[in-house]
Design an enzyme around this catalytic site. Structure first.
Site, PDB file in Angstrom:
ATOM      1  N   HIS A 126      -4.099 -24.119-124.717  1.00 16.32           N
ATOM      2  CA  HIS A 126      -3.993 -25.327-125.034  1.00 16.32           C
ATOM      3  C   HIS A 126      -5.494 -26.277-125.647  1.00 16.32           C
ATOM      4  CE1 HIS A 126      -4.254 -26.158-120.857  1.00 16.32           C
ATOM      5  NE2 HIS A 126      -4.685 -27.889-121.134  1.00 16.32           N
ATOM      6  N   HIS A 138      -8.140 -30.577-126.518  1.00 14.22           N
ATOM      7  CA  HIS A 138      -7.067 -30.667-125.946  1.00 14.22           C
ATOM      8  C   HIS A 138      -5.874 -30.712-126.560  1.00 14.22           C
ATOM      9  CE1 HIS A 138      -4.545 -31.525-122.612  1.00 14.22           C
ATOM     10  NE2 HIS A 138      -5.069 -30.967-122.118  1.00 14.22           N
TER      11      HIS A 138
END
Length: 153
Positions: free
Chosen positions: A66, A81
């Site tokens: 992620h 992110h």
């Protein structure tokens, strides 16, 4: 003439994904909006392909896929992110196309993400670009549609 005023091409910051630009202070998560992770910006994606936001080198790929860390030629440290609380998805919606040590630029596909899976899990799919050692604010940029590879300087 006035070449000293021109920013070096390798210091440009690029939109990593197509979508709507969101100032970091408006991101719906206090860790990010209060800039505990650094300055930066968000993009509400309209595409599932995430590209490098700077020219640099991949330094970290989180096991859960992620987030990806990059270091630019001038030493800037960037954390890309994808989503909020998406660490809880254990990497399922993410397909990574780069490896640690790889040199990248704004045309390098880093990750393809299944945005539908993120939304179905009740998570935000906002893509955050965070400058963990930077001080330049991007909050004053106009909210607008951006395309990956577009300069945000």
């Amino acid at each position: 003439m006035f070449d000293f005023l021109k920013k070096k091409k390798d210091e440009y910051v690029f939109a990593p994904v197509d979508g709507n630009y969101i100032p970091l202070i408006d991101v719906n998560d206090p860790v990010f909006s209060q800039k505990m992770m650094g300055e930066g910006f968000g993009i509400q994606p309209t595409s599932s392909e995430i590209y490098a936001p700077i020219k640099g080198t991949i330094t970290t790929i989180f096991q859960t896929k992620h987030a990806i860390g990059l270091t630019g030629a001038s030493g800037e440290e960037v954390l890309l992110h994808i989503g909020i609380d998406t660490v809880e998805l254990a990497g399922d919606p993410f397909e990574v196309f780069v490896k640690i040590g790889q040199t990248v630029d704004e045309n390098t596909l880093l990750v393809r993400v299944n945005l539908k899976k993120i939304r179905e899990a009740g998570k935000s799919d906002i893509v955050l670009t965070l400058f963990t050692n930077g001080t330049k604010s991007y909050d004053a940029l106009d909210r607008r549609q951006v395309k990956h590879g577009e300069s945000l300087n």
